[in-house]
Design a protein around this motif. Structure first.
Motif, mmCIF file in Angstrom:
data_model
loop_
_atom_site.group_PDB
_atom_site.id
_atom_site.type_symbol
_atom_site.label_atom_id
_atom_site.label_comp_id
_atom_site.label_asym_id
_atom_site.label_seq_id
_atom_site.Cartn_x
_atom_site.Cartn_y
_atom_site.Cartn_z
ATOM 1 N N THR A 1 71.484 57.882 20.494
ATOM 2 C CA THR A 1 72.348 59.012 20.161
ATOM 3 C C THR A 1 73.784 58.514 20.103
ATOM 4 O OG1 THR A 1 70.832 60.509 21.304
ATOM 5 C CG2 THR A 1 73.043 61.338 20.836
ATOM 6 N N THR A 2 74.262 58.271 18.891
ATOM 7 C CA THR A 2 75.647 57.830 18.722
ATOM 8 C C THR A 2 76.555 59.058 18.650
ATOM 9 O OG1 THR A 2 75.385 57.771 16.322
ATOM 10 C CG2 THR A 2 74.977 55.705 17.522
ATOM 11 N N PRO A 3 77.854 58.874 18.843
ATOM 12 C CA PRO A 3 78.773 60.007 18.753
ATOM 13 C C PRO A 3 78.694 60.691 17.386
ATOM 14 C CG PRO A 3 79.864 58.121 19.741
ATOM 15 C CD PRO A 3 78.537 57.635 19.234
ATOM 16 N N CYS A 4 78.866 62.013 17.389
ATOM 17 C CA CYS A 4 78.892 62.769 16.133
ATOM 18 C C CYS A 4 80.154 62.406 15.347
ATOM 19 C CB CYS A 4 78.836 64.273 16.421
ATOM 20 S SG CYS A 4 80.366 64.969 17.088
ATOM 21 N N GLY A 5 80.250 62.872 14.128
ATOM 22 C CA GLY A 5 81.400 62.555 13.275
ATOM 23 C C GLY A 5 82.725 63.001 13.864
ATOM 24 N N LEU B 1 82.863 54.161 12.482
ATOM 25 C CA LEU B 1 83.771 54.914 11.610
ATOM 26 C C LEU B 1 84.700 53.945 10.882
ATOM 27 C CD1 LEU B 1 84.462 57.862 10.844
ATOM 28 C CD2 LEU B 1 86.242 57.778 12.589
ATOM 29 N N PRO B 2 84.158 53.215 9.901
ATOM 30 C CA PRO B 2 84.943 52.155 9.263
ATOM 31 C C PRO B 2 86.150 52.638 8.463
ATOM 32 C CG PRO B 2 82.868 52.481 8.118
ATOM 33 C CD PRO B 2 82.810 53.315 9.367
ATOM 34 N N HIS B 3 86.177 53.887 8.071
ATOM 35 C CA HIS B 3 87.302 54.388 7.286
ATOM 36 C C HIS B 3 87.984 55.552 7.998
ATOM 37 C CE1 HIS B 3 86.095 51.830 3.986
ATOM 38 N NE2 HIS B 3 84.860 52.247 4.181
ATOM 39 N N GLY B 4 88.069 55.466 9.318
ATOM 40 C CA GLY B 4 88.704 56.523 10.106
ATOM 41 C C GLY B 4 90.172 56.663 9.742
ATOM 42 N N PHE B 5 90.713 57.847 9.928
ATOM 43 C CA PHE B 5 92.087 58.146 9.532
ATOM 44 C C PHE B 5 93.096 57.176 10.116
ATOM 45 C CE2 PHE B 5 90.071 61.466 7.763
ATOM 46 C CZ PHE B 5 90.245 62.762 8.225
ATOM 47 N N SER C 1 75.014 47.953 21.364
ATOM 48 C CA SER C 1 76.417 47.580 21.548
ATOM 49 C C SER C 1 77.061 47.629 20.181
ATOM 50 C CB SER C 1 76.536 46.176 22.151
ATOM 51 O OG SER C 1 75.972 46.142 23.438
ATOM 52 N N THR C 2 77.959 48.572 20.014
ATOM 53 C CA THR C 2 78.620 48.759 18.727
ATOM 54 C C THR C 2 80.113 48.927 18.999
ATOM 55 O OG1 THR C 2 78.548 50.015 16.645
ATOM 56 C CG2 THR C 2 78.174 51.276 18.676
ATOM 57 N N SER C 3 80.832 49.513 18.072
ATOM 58 C CA SER C 3 82.265 49.737 18.266
ATOM 59 C C SER C 3 82.693 50.909 17.397
ATOM 60 C CB SER C 3 83.064 48.493 17.895
ATOM 61 O OG SER C 3 83.078 48.317 16.489
ATOM 62 N N ILE C 4 83.874 51.401 17.671
ATOM 63 C CA ILE C 4 84.361 52.545 16.899
ATOM 64 C C ILE C 4 84.592 52.158 15.440
ATOM 65 C CG2 ILE C 4 86.810 52.286 17.510
ATOM 66 C CD1 ILE C 4 84.745 55.556 16.910
ATOM 67 N N TYR C 5 85.021 50.936 15.166
ATOM 68 C CA TYR C 5 85.228 50.533 13.770
ATOM 69 C C TYR C 5 83.901 50.366 13.036
ATOM 70 C CZ TYR C 5 90.240 49.569 14.588
ATOM 71 O OH TYR C 5 91.572 49.658 14.871
ATOM 72 N N ASN C 6 82.833 50.008 13.756
ATOM 73 C CA ASN C 6 81.512 49.968 13.136
ATOM 74 C C ASN C 6 81.025 51.377 12.816
ATOM 75 O OD1 ASN C 6 80.560 47.190 12.935
ATOM 76 N ND2 ASN C 6 80.695 47.164 15.164
ATOM 77 N N GLY D 1 94.629 48.537 3.894
ATOM 78 C CA GLY D 1 95.115 48.713 5.253
ATOM 79 C C GLY D 1 93.997 48.923 6.253
ATOM 80 N N LEU D 2 92.750 48.781 5.819
ATOM 81 C CA LEU D 2 91.626 48.943 6.730
ATOM 82 C C LEU D 2 91.495 47.721 7.627
ATOM 83 C CD1 LEU D 2 88.921 50.363 4.308
ATOM 84 C CD2 LEU D 2 90.350 51.618 5.897
ATOM 85 N N ARG D 3 90.817 47.912 8.730
ATOM 86 C CA ARG D 3 90.569 46.798 9.631
ATOM 87 C C ARG D 3 89.074 46.531 9.701
ATOM 88 N NH1 ARG D 3 94.352 48.432 14.710
ATOM 89 N NH2 ARG D 3 96.293 48.563 13.551
ATOM 90 N N LYS D 4 88.725 45.278 9.741
ATOM 91 C CA LYS D 4 87.327 44.904 9.916
ATOM 92 C C LYS D 4 86.941 45.126 11.379
ATOM 93 C CE LYS D 4 87.384 41.270 6.442
ATOM 94 N NZ LYS D 4 87.245 39.841 6.189
ATOM 95 N N PRO D 5 85.687 45.525 11.609
ATOM 96 C CA PRO D 5 85.243 45.619 13.001
ATOM 97 C C PRO D 5 85.376 44.259 13.679
ATOM 98 C CG PRO D 5 83.669 46.674 11.542
ATOM 99 C CD PRO D 5 84.664 45.953 10.671
ATOM 100 N N GLU D 6 85.842 44.279 14.912
ATOM 101 C CA GLU D 6 85.996 43.046 15.682
ATOM 102 C C GLU D 6 84.730 42.726 16.468
ATOM 103 O OE1 GLU D 6 89.469 43.746 18.088
ATOM 104 O OE2 GLU D 6 90.647 44.306 16.341
ATOM 105 N N ILE D 7 83.836 43.692 16.568
ATOM 106 C CA ILE D 7 82.641 43.561 17.387
ATOM 107 C C ILE D 7 81.419 43.600 16.486
ATOM 108 C CG2 ILE D 7 81.286 44.705 19.194
ATOM 109 C CD1 ILE D 7 84.183 45.785 20.094
#
Length: 167
Positions: free
Chosen positions: A109-113, A155-159, A148-153, A8-14
């Motif tokens: 500096t990327t967002p913390c966990g 946090l690939p296994h986010g809740f 330039s990144t994305s949230i799925y990149n 049910g995971l999604r691949k990063p689109e970016i």
């Protein structure tokens, strides 16, 4: 069988990449400039590490936030969570992009966990995140680099992505 379909995971689109500030589109630049503008307001009595963040809603509003520290550290609020919480408190919870600025000489500096999971809560789809360096009161030159990144990149296994598909 594709592991994404099974879990049910999604691949990063970016596709994550580093580019020059001048190569970004105007909406991305506007987000970065908004994050830089709010960075100066950070309450950082303990770390002196100023962070600014900006998130664009689905209907094109920008909400900004800075980090707010506390002597006991645990209740400290990161810039990303401050911006998103402001938006949610105003009735907005769908976002299309975000930007984070801080200054470390040799790193982005990327967002913390915690912030990554917080962003994921409001990311029905993968959203772009623009990460760049800025000293307090700084300005961006066309040659400055932006991750330039994305949230799925990040946090690939986010809740939020752990939704079982019917197999």
């Amino acid at each position: 069988m594709d592991v994404y379909a099974v879990t049910g995971l999604r691949k990063p689109e970016i596709v994550e990449h580093i580019s020059k500030y001048s190569d970004l589109d105007e909406p991305a630049k506007e987000l970065i400039q908004s994050a830089i503008a709010v960075q100066k307001n950070a309450y950082v009595q303990y770390s002196n590490f100023h962070v600014g963040a900006a998130f664009r809603t689905k209907d094109d509003r920008i909400f900004t936030g800075c980090n707010v520290e506390n002597a006991s550290f645990t209740p400290t609020s990161c810039a990303e969570r401050t911006a998103l919480t402001k938006a949610v408190s105003e009735g907005y919870n769908e976002f299309v992009a975000g930007a984070v600025v801080a200054y470390q000489e040799d790193a982005f500096t990327t967002p913390c966990g915690v912030c990554r999971q917080f962003i994921m809560e409001f990311a029905e789809n993968d959203i772009p995140l623009y990460i760049t360096k800025s000293k307090v009161g700084g300005t961006k030159s066309n040659d400055d680099l932006v991750l330039s990144t994305s949230i799925y990149n990040l946090l690939p296994h986010g809740f939020r992505t752990f939704k079982a598909k019917n197999c």
